[in-house]
Write a protein that holds these residues in place. Structure first.
Motif, mmCIF file in Angstrom:
data_model
loop_
_atom_site.group_PDB
_atom_site.id
_atom_site.type_symbol
_atom_site.label_atom_id
_atom_site.label_comp_id
_atom_site.label_asym_id
_atom_site.label_seq_id
_atom_site.Cartn_x
_atom_site.Cartn_y
_atom_site.Cartn_z
ATOM 1 N N ALA A 163 0.838 -1.202 0.000
ATOM 2 C CA ALA A 163 0.000 0.000 0.000
ATOM 3 C C ALA A 163 0.874 1.254 0.000
ATOM 4 C CB ALA A 163 -0.922 -0.005 1.226
ATOM 5 N N LEU A 164 1.949 1.192 0.772
ATOM 6 C CA LEU A 164 2.878 2.326 0.831
ATOM 7 C C LEU A 164 3.512 2.559 -0.534
ATOM 8 C CD1 LEU A 164 4.204 4.299 2.866
ATOM 9 C CD2 LEU A 164 6.008 2.608 3.160
ATOM 10 N N ARG B 213 2.286 1.758 -3.391
ATOM 11 C CA ARG B 213 1.257 2.274 -4.316
ATOM 12 C C ARG B 213 1.077 3.775 -4.116
ATOM 13 N NH1 ARG B 213 -1.317 -1.869 -6.901
ATOM 14 N NH2 ARG B 213 -1.580 -3.777 -5.714
ATOM 15 N N ARG B 214 1.040 4.191 -2.812
ATOM 16 C CA ARG B 214 0.860 5.618 -2.535
ATOM 17 C C ARG B 214 2.008 6.437 -3.107
ATOM 18 N NH1 ARG B 214 -1.137 3.971 2.529
ATOM 19 N NH2 ARG B 214 0.773 4.481 3.630
ATOM 20 N N LYS B 215 3.183 5.835 -3.171
ATOM 21 C CA LYS B 215 4.360 6.529 -3.709
ATOM 22 C C LYS B 215 4.470 6.346 -5.227
ATOM 23 C CE LYS B 215 6.472 7.994 0.137
ATOM 24 N NZ LYS B 215 6.901 9.378 0.340
ATOM 25 N N HIS B 216 3.463 5.703 -5.836
ATOM 26 C CA HIS B 216 3.420 5.451 -7.286
ATOM 27 C C HIS B 216 4.616 4.646 -7.770
ATOM 28 C CE1 HIS B 216 0.089 8.183 -7.234
ATOM 29 N NE2 HIS B 216 0.852 9.135 -6.705
#
Lengths: 126, 275
Positions: free
Chosen positions: A108-109, A111-114
């Motif tokens: 998830a982390l 993903r948040r950082k693309h």
């Protein structure tokens, strides 16, 4: 010395071999070769454990109480009696769940950082 | 091409070679898992030979060789570390017992000094030296023994017990430094270091003793650390007199001898293993 009761957190992060063995045993007990086959199938051949890695990990997992030997044989007529079957313990199940949650949080982390943006679009294109 | 037992010759030969190579693993590991490893290798060999022929077998041997080298080294290192850990805990148990006996001997020799209450008396120099040597050597062995106690029992003592043992080790080290300083200087600092170190060592041992009683960290005699620590704290509570001193030294030494005996007896019965 007496065995120490350890909390699931203290095992994390798991080595890839231990994680894959626990995952292979998630849906029932298996013998060593079946674990190896399951891991290869799950990972589409990307993870291929040798007998040394498999049984070295099994030895440590038994000692740590993550798995246990099973006396039951799914079908004794079809199987070599000398094969050892292994299954997850309650602790092993909890450890696998916590490791999976830990990896999901990392995912998830990322993903948040693309981090996966490029990889995702490439896999869609191919 | 088939071997004598109906198995393809390359598979038969590979399995024989693999069984021979298993000799590289530590004996105990080989005895426990060697048969199963050979069985798994035989299964994988058959599969890869059926699907990939000789190139498949070559690929399997490349992977297996790397696996064999890596895990052989791992198993030998793990066995070595395990043995060293066991040996350290066992020997530090003996050190703790020796330290307790020397500590008691140092105290007894010091009390035999006929001039011990005479600030200018010089006739008891040999008693004084004997007492200091006994206490100093005893303190060295305490440091080793308490380090071993921490190495062998910290994990099952929880965070409080583990921290208490660290305090105890630091206290023993400080007390030793104080004793050594006494040999070269008559500074008050040396006495303070010795006394503060001894109190810290004893308090740490007392806390560990409570944890030991609650968590049963030894297979028996869990009262021993508390027996050693509490009795050494008796004189600090304001009680004085010859009998207090004698009881204190005796109980402290007996307590530590019992702890040391358990350490050397229990080392290696069942290791603490991490996955």
């Amino acid at each position: 010395m007496a065995e120490v009761a350890r909390v699931p957190d203290s095992f994390l992060p798991l080595t890839p071999a231990v994680f894959h063995i626990l995952l292979a045993l998630a849906d029932g007990e298996k013998h060593g070769y079946a674990v190896m086959q399951e891991v290869e199938e799950m990972t589409e051949g990307k993870v291929q454990m040798g007998p040394g890695t498999l049984y070295g990990s099994i030895k440590r997992m038994l000692a740590a109480g993550l798995i246990e030997e099973s006396d039951d044989r799914p079908d004794p007529t079809l199987d070599d009696e000398r094969r050892r079957y292994y299954r997850q313990t309650g602790l092993g199940h909890k450890v696998l769940r916590e490791e999976t949650e830990r990896m999901a949080e990392l995912m998830a982390l990322a993903r948040r950082k693309h981090v996966l943006a490029g990889i995702g679009s490439r896999s869609i294109l191919t | 091409m088939r071997g004598s037992n109906g198995v393809p010759a390359p598979v038969d030969l590979s399995v024989r070679l693999y069984i021979w190579l298993l000799a590289a693993y530590p004996g105990r590991f080989r005895a426990e898992y060697g048969h199963h490893m050979a069985q798994v290798f035989r299964d994988v060999c058959r599969r890869d030979y059926e699907h990939g022929g000789l190139p498949g077998m070559t690929s399997l041997w490349a992977r297996t060789s790397l696996d064999l080298i890596r895990t052989t080294v791992e198993e030998h290192i793990e066995r070595g570390l395990h043995m060293n850990h066991e040996k350290f805990v066992r020997w530090s148990g003996w050190a703790l017992m020796g330290g307790a006996i020397l500590f008691a001997a140092g105290q007894v020799i010091g009390n035999l000094d006929p001039n011990r209450n005479d600030p200018i008396g010089g006739g008891g120099a040999s008693y004084e030296i004997g007492a200091i040597v006994g206490l100093a050597l005893g303190q060295v062995l305490f440091v080793i023994g308490l380090l071993g106690l921490r190495a062998g029992y910290a994990e099952r003592s929880g965070s409080l017990g583990g921290m208490a043992l660290i305090v105890s080790v630091i206290g023993a080290g400080l007390s030793l430094a104080g004793i050594l300083m006494m040999g070269v200087t008559e500074s008050e600092l040396a006495w303070q270091a010795w006394a503060i170190g001894l109190v810290a060592m004893t308090l740490g041992l007392a806390i560990f003793g409570v944890v030991a009683l609650r968590r049963k960290v030894f297979s028996r005699w869990n009262f021993a650390p508390l027996l050693a620590a509490v009795t050494l704290l008796l004189p600090l509570s304001g009680l004085a007199g010859e009998w207090v001193s004698a009881v204190t030294v005796a109980a402290f030494s007996i307590g530590l001898v019992l702890v040391g005996f358990r350490m050397q007896a229990e080392a290696g019965i069942s290791g603490e293993v991490a996955a």
